[in-house]
Design a protein around this motif. Sequence first.
Motif, PDB file in Angstrom:
ATOM      1  N   GLU A 194      -1.399  -1.129  -0.616  1.00  0.00           N
ATOM      2  CA  GLU A 194      -1.203  -1.671  -1.956  1.00  0.00           C
ATOM      3  C   GLU A 194      -0.223  -0.800  -2.750  1.00  0.00           C
ATOM      4  O   GLU A 194       0.678  -1.319  -3.426  1.00  0.00           O
ATOM      5  CB  GLU A 194      -2.544  -1.758  -2.684  1.00  0.00           C
ATOM      6  CG  GLU A 194      -2.473  -2.381  -4.072  1.00  0.00           C
ATOM      7  CD  GLU A 194      -2.056  -3.834  -4.030  1.00  0.00           C
ATOM      8  OE1 GLU A 194      -1.490  -4.314  -5.029  1.00  0.00           O
ATOM      9  OE2 GLU A 194      -2.300  -4.499  -2.989  1.00  0.00           O
ATOM     10  N   ARG A 195      -0.382   0.513  -2.657  1.00  0.00           N
ATOM     11  CA  ARG A 195       0.517   1.418  -3.396  1.00  0.00           C
ATOM     12  C   ARG A 195       1.953   1.282  -2.898  1.00  0.00           C
ATOM     13  O   ARG A 195       2.895   1.205  -3.694  1.00  0.00           O
ATOM     14  CB  ARG A 195       0.047   2.864  -3.261  1.00  0.00           C
ATOM     15  CG  ARG A 195      -1.212   3.195  -4.054  1.00  0.00           C
ATOM     16  CD  ARG A 195      -1.410   4.694  -4.171  1.00  0.00           C
ATOM     17  NE  ARG A 195      -1.546   5.348  -2.880  1.00  0.00           N
ATOM     18  CZ  ARG A 195      -2.705   5.502  -2.227  1.00  0.00           C
ATOM     19  NH1 ARG A 195      -3.826   5.042  -2.775  1.00  0.00           N
ATOM     20  NH2 ARG A 195      -2.746   6.115  -1.068  1.00  0.00           N
ATOM     21  N   LEU A 196       2.118   1.274  -1.571  1.00  0.00           N
ATOM     22  CA  LEU A 196       3.456   1.139  -1.015  1.00  0.00           C
ATOM     23  C   LEU A 196       4.047  -0.227  -1.338  1.00  0.00           C
ATOM     24  O   LEU A 196       5.253  -0.351  -1.579  1.00  0.00           O
ATOM     25  CB  LEU A 196       3.420   1.346   0.505  1.00  0.00           C
ATOM     26  CG  LEU A 196       3.260   2.796   0.988  1.00  0.00           C
ATOM     27  CD1 LEU A 196       3.042   2.839   2.487  1.00  0.00           C
ATOM     28  CD2 LEU A 196       4.500   3.623   0.611  1.00  0.00           C
ATOM     29  N   SER A 197       3.212  -1.241  -1.346  1.00  0.00           N
ATOM     30  CA  SER A 197       3.690  -2.590  -1.652  1.00  0.00           C
ATOM     31  C   SER A 197       4.218  -2.657  -3.072  1.00  0.00           C
ATOM     32  O   SER A 197       5.257  -3.269  -3.344  1.00  0.00           O
ATOM     33  CB  SER A 197       2.564  -3.609  -1.470  1.00  0.00           C
ATOM     34  OG  SER A 197       2.171  -3.693  -0.119  1.00  0.00           O
ATOM     35  N   THR A 255       1.608   8.265   8.867  1.00  0.00           N
ATOM     36  CA  THR A 255       2.670   8.483   7.887  1.00  0.00           C
ATOM     37  C   THR A 255       2.918   7.176   7.134  1.00  0.00           C
ATOM     38  O   THR A 255       2.446   6.107   7.542  1.00  0.00           O
ATOM     39  CB  THR A 255       3.966   8.902   8.590  1.00  0.00           C
ATOM     40  OG1 THR A 255       4.368   7.826   9.470  1.00  0.00           O
ATOM     41  CG2 THR A 255       3.762  10.176   9.400  1.00  0.00           C
ATOM     42  N   ASP A 256       3.664   7.263   6.051  1.00  0.00           N
ATOM     43  CA  ASP A 256       4.036   6.035   5.339  1.00  0.00           C
ATOM     44  C   ASP A 256       4.798   5.092   6.269  1.00  0.00           C
ATOM     45  O   ASP A 256       4.681   3.867   6.174  1.00  0.00           O
ATOM     46  CB  ASP A 256       4.896   6.361   4.120  1.00  0.00           C
ATOM     47  CG  ASP A 256       4.070   6.920   2.969  1.00  0.00           C
ATOM     48  OD1 ASP A 256       2.830   6.883   3.063  1.00  0.00           O
ATOM     49  OD2 ASP A 256       4.677   7.388   1.979  1.00  0.00           O
ATOM     50  N   SER A 257       5.586   5.673   7.167  1.00  0.00           N
ATOM     51  CA  SER A 257       6.327   4.866   8.130  1.00  0.00           C
ATOM     52  C   SER A 257       5.372   4.043   9.001  1.00  0.00           C
ATOM     53  O   SER A 257       5.609   2.853   9.255  1.00  0.00           O
ATOM     54  CB  SER A 257       7.189   5.766   9.018  1.00  0.00           C
ATOM     55  OG  SER A 257       7.741   5.040  10.090  1.00  0.00           O
ATOM     56  N   ALA A 258       4.296   4.669   9.468  1.00  0.00           N
ATOM     57  CA  ALA A 258       3.317   3.956  10.301  1.00  0.00           C
ATOM     58  C   ALA A 258       2.636   2.843   9.511  1.00  0.00           C
ATOM     59  O   ALA A 258       2.366   1.758  10.042  1.00  0.00           O
ATOM     60  CB  ALA A 258       2.286   4.937  10.839  1.00  0.00           C
TER      61      ALA A 258
END
Length: 487
Positions: free
Chosen positions: A422-425, A373-376
């Motif tokens: 990279e996207r989340l950053s 998940t994004d959380s992980a």
Amino acid sequence: MSETQLPPISVADVQRSVTETLDRLAPVIEPLGEAFAAEGFELALVGGPVRDAMLGRAHHDLDFTTSARPDDTERILKKWASTDRHGATWDMGRAFGTIGCRKGPWQVEVTTYRSEVYDPTSRKPDVDFGDTLAGDLGRRDFTINAMAVRVPGREVVDLYGGVVDLATRVLRTPGRPEDSFSDDPLRMMRAARFAAQLGFTVAPEVVEAMTAMADRISIISAERVRDELVKLVCAPYPRLGLTLLVDTGLADRVLPELPALRLERDEHHRHKDVYEHTLTVLEQAIDLESRLPGGGPDFVTRFAALMHDVGKPRTRRFVGDGSVTFHHHDVVGAKLTRKRMQALRFSKEEIEDVSTLVELHLRFHGYGTGEWTDSAVRRYVRDAGDQLERLHIVTRADCTTRNKKKAERLARTYDALEARIERLSEAEELAAMRPALDGNQIMEVLGLKPGREVGEAYKFLLDLRIDEGVLSEEEARQRLLEWWAAR
């Protein structure tokens, strides 16, 4: 990267290289030689600078040896450096006969002819000044470092066949290796370091002496052993030096976790053993160092690659179907790494950085085909901290499978993970991940004074940030109050 010896160098190429290098050094070696000669003293360029000149390597740090005693050396150097308003001299090495000087781009160290011998039980050498260049060269560690160039005049002095050994890329001692290593046991580590730096083989009699005298390394301080190990690991051919340490038994004394890996089968049975796998991971990590902001060599990345599987001997378990498991070898390996680096007197920062990489090197394998998940993903970034780019390198280097399709699949999967990071950053500024409220705001909302409860509240908000992404201050306040009421 390979253990294969590099091709020999022709003597003609050696002679040409030294002539070209001495021409480049003429502005410093000629006037300095004349200054010492005018006072009735001998001066010679010696050691590494002569060796590197013959290899065609240029640098501005020059070592000289002289018949002058330190007081005379200091007086001559001060006068020579005084023509440069930025010139300076220093005498931190006076006890060993060394006076340093800087003039323009050049940094020189001039050492009185000397001999130094270790007492069998001492960690520090006794230093005696000598009177001849020949005597000084005879006490040096290896023939390739026992050559000199007298200045002025440029007479090459090679009493022990250093030119031939350099041309054939062989490491030998000027006299009996047993005597050399007895005088200074650290030279055994230096043999491995020079093999790694220069791509040289080590003469059989030197290897035999290292093997017989490995226990002598125990009288050398941890700091000096550490410094040689760092230079070896950061060299162009570290496998050569590490293999020599293991084969001679020196590694059993200075880095026992490495030879211990020879006994452990890799759980995938794709490699001869975990020891060979580890050396391959190290070499693959070196190949990826260009990803780092400063490029390489990077000791933290390389040492993490070298230590990443040291927990396997402690965690090996045989399963009923004949397979082998190494559960939690990442955690155990991080503890062993921390303990070894503490024993070698590494800095707290280096210990923390390397052990963090060892502990996290398996984390990626839980990613599967992208099930995180994004959380992980956020937790992966948070736990790696400022070691994220190094973790990318070590994790990628850890894939040594000969199955081309599997290797390509793992590479694609890690590419996908890096793309997600990279996207989340970009969307959430992961590198600066912190809660929506700081400590002062938490105390204001909950009416608290500084203490443990503020830290617990901060951790709650940070976990919330990781699990759910960016929250507004108002939403964070509401969630904090709900958490506090439910405690």
